[in-house]
Design an enzyme around this catalytic site. Structure first.
Site, PDB file in Angstrom:
ATOM      1  N   GLU A 143       0.823  -1.215   0.000  1.00 40.85           N
ATOM      2  CA  GLU A 143       0.000   0.000   0.000  1.00 40.85           C
ATOM      3  C   GLU A 143       0.855   1.262   0.000  1.00 40.85           C
ATOM      4  OE1 GLU A 143      -4.258  -1.350   1.969  1.00 40.85           O
ATOM      5  OE2 GLU A 143      -2.789  -0.426   3.279  1.00 40.85           O
ATOM      6  N   ASP A 249     -16.386 -10.503  11.456  1.00 45.73           N
ATOM      7  CA  ASP A 249     -15.833  -9.459  10.592  1.00 45.73           C
ATOM      8  C   ASP A 249     -14.415  -9.856  10.196  1.00 45.73           C
ATOM      9  OD1 ASP A 249     -15.000  -7.171   9.319  1.00 45.73           O
ATOM     10  OD2 ASP A 249     -15.184  -5.847  11.057  1.00 45.73           O
ATOM     11  N   GLY A 254      -6.176 -10.784   7.613  1.00 52.48           N
ATOM     12  CA  GLY A 254      -4.907 -11.116   6.962  1.00 52.48           C
ATOM     13  C   GLY A 254      -3.735 -10.383   7.584  1.00 52.48           C
ATOM     14  N   ASP A 255      -3.978  -9.161   8.039  1.00 51.87           N
ATOM     15  CA  ASP A 255      -2.910  -8.377   8.673  1.00 51.87           C
ATOM     16  C   ASP A 255      -2.524  -8.955  10.030  1.00 51.87           C
ATOM     17  OD1 ASP A 255      -2.994  -6.625   6.512  1.00 51.87           O
ATOM     18  OD2 ASP A 255      -4.517  -5.378   7.466  1.00 51.87           O
TER      19      ASP A 255
END
Length: 302
Positions: A143, A249, A254-255
């Site tokens: 990102e 949720d 993944g983080d």
């Protein structure tokens, strides 16, 4: 093996604006009803907070805007005992923002406006080179500008550091970059982009991991959500199932996996052991939000 290890996370800092509703809207559709909440996120920040809460000494290299979102995020990182010395401020760009929709099954749809994250530069990495040299693990995502990530991987490799790459958002990566990576952690979509193989089952995961490995990476971990993760550790291939939990949720799951994996790997555990710990840490999916859902070390049981 419980001594505190040093992890440098290089990546984005965003503010997540989340709406939870029964289902995700179709193009052109407006849905009434739903709950709104605002969380601090960004793949880099999420991974830094996860690594810090799970027991590592973390330095976060990132860029924020000089605005309310950025200043609030900075205070939160300090409260998590993350070293913020190399979180730089961009006077011209706003802090990153993510708009997230979450349905009743916990699936999400995300649009990110990166803002200041897109101006994290090679010069910024040079300013933090000493911390990279001192670290046990360098954890990165995509990102922030790809040239910045590639440069950081080169520097880290020169110092003999283990570079962990979460190739998200999905992108085409050069083999010269990948050769500086110790372990790559793609999901199904990212693994398909890297390998050209659609990951549908264990057999296709094996072929994808093998193909990605042929680009110069010894270690590949393909995350498969509720199915677990498929691991290539040099010439050994293993399917490791996920822990069964009630998903509320998946934002940031993944983080959390990447942060937890890096914590365990930094302590000298094998890839397979590190994946099992990361799977256990993804109890985050039983809670709402990204950083707010990240567990502490005492909450994770193998």
């Amino acid at each position: 093996m419980d001594t505190k290890k040093k992890i440098v996370v290089i990546g984005s800092s965003n503010t997540d604006m989340v709406i939870k509703s029964d289902r995700l809207p179709k193009p052109g559709e407006t849905i009434l009803g739903g709950n709104f909440l605002m969380n601090h996120g960004g793949k880099g920040a999420n991974q830094a907070v996860a690594a810090a809460r799970l027991g590592s000494e973390v330095t976060f290299i990132s860029k924020i805007g000089y605005d309310l979102f950025g200043l609030q995020a900075l205070e939160i990182y300090k409260s998590e005992k993350i070293n913020t010395e190399f979180i730089f401020t961009d006077q011209k760009s706003p802090s990153g923002v993510a708009l997230i929709s979450v349905d009743s099954f916990g699936e999400n749809s995300i649009i990110v406006a990166p803002g200041a994250s897109r101006s994290l530069s090679i010069e910024d990495i040079n300013k933090a080179e000493k911390k990279i040299k001192e670290a046990d693990i360098i954890l990165m995502q995509l990102e922030v500008p790809i040239e910045t990530v590639e440069y950081a991987a080169t520097i880290a490799n020169q110092y003999g550091k283990k570079v962990i790459l979460n190739p998200a958002p999905a992108s085409t990566l050069s083999n010269s970059f990948l050769k500086n990576v110790h372990t790559i952690l793609p999901n199904r979509i990212e693994a398909e982009m890297l390998s050209g193989i659609k990951v549908m089952d264990i057999e296709s995961a094996h072929q994808a991991a093998k193909t990605i490995g042929e680009k110069g990476i010894e270690n590949v971990v393909i995350t498969l959500g509720k199915d677990g993760a498929y691991v290539k550790e040099k010439d050994t291939y293993t399917m490791i199932p996920a822990k069964e939990v009630e998903t509320i949720d998946t934002t940031g799951a993944g983080d959390v996996f990447c942060g937890a994996f890096s914590v365990y790997l930094s302590k000298g555990y094998s890839l397979a052991e590190s994946v099992r710990f990361a799977n256990a840490a993804v109890i985050a999916v039983t809670r709402i939000g990204a950083q707010s859902a990240i567990p502490y070390k005492r909450e994770v049981t193998l």
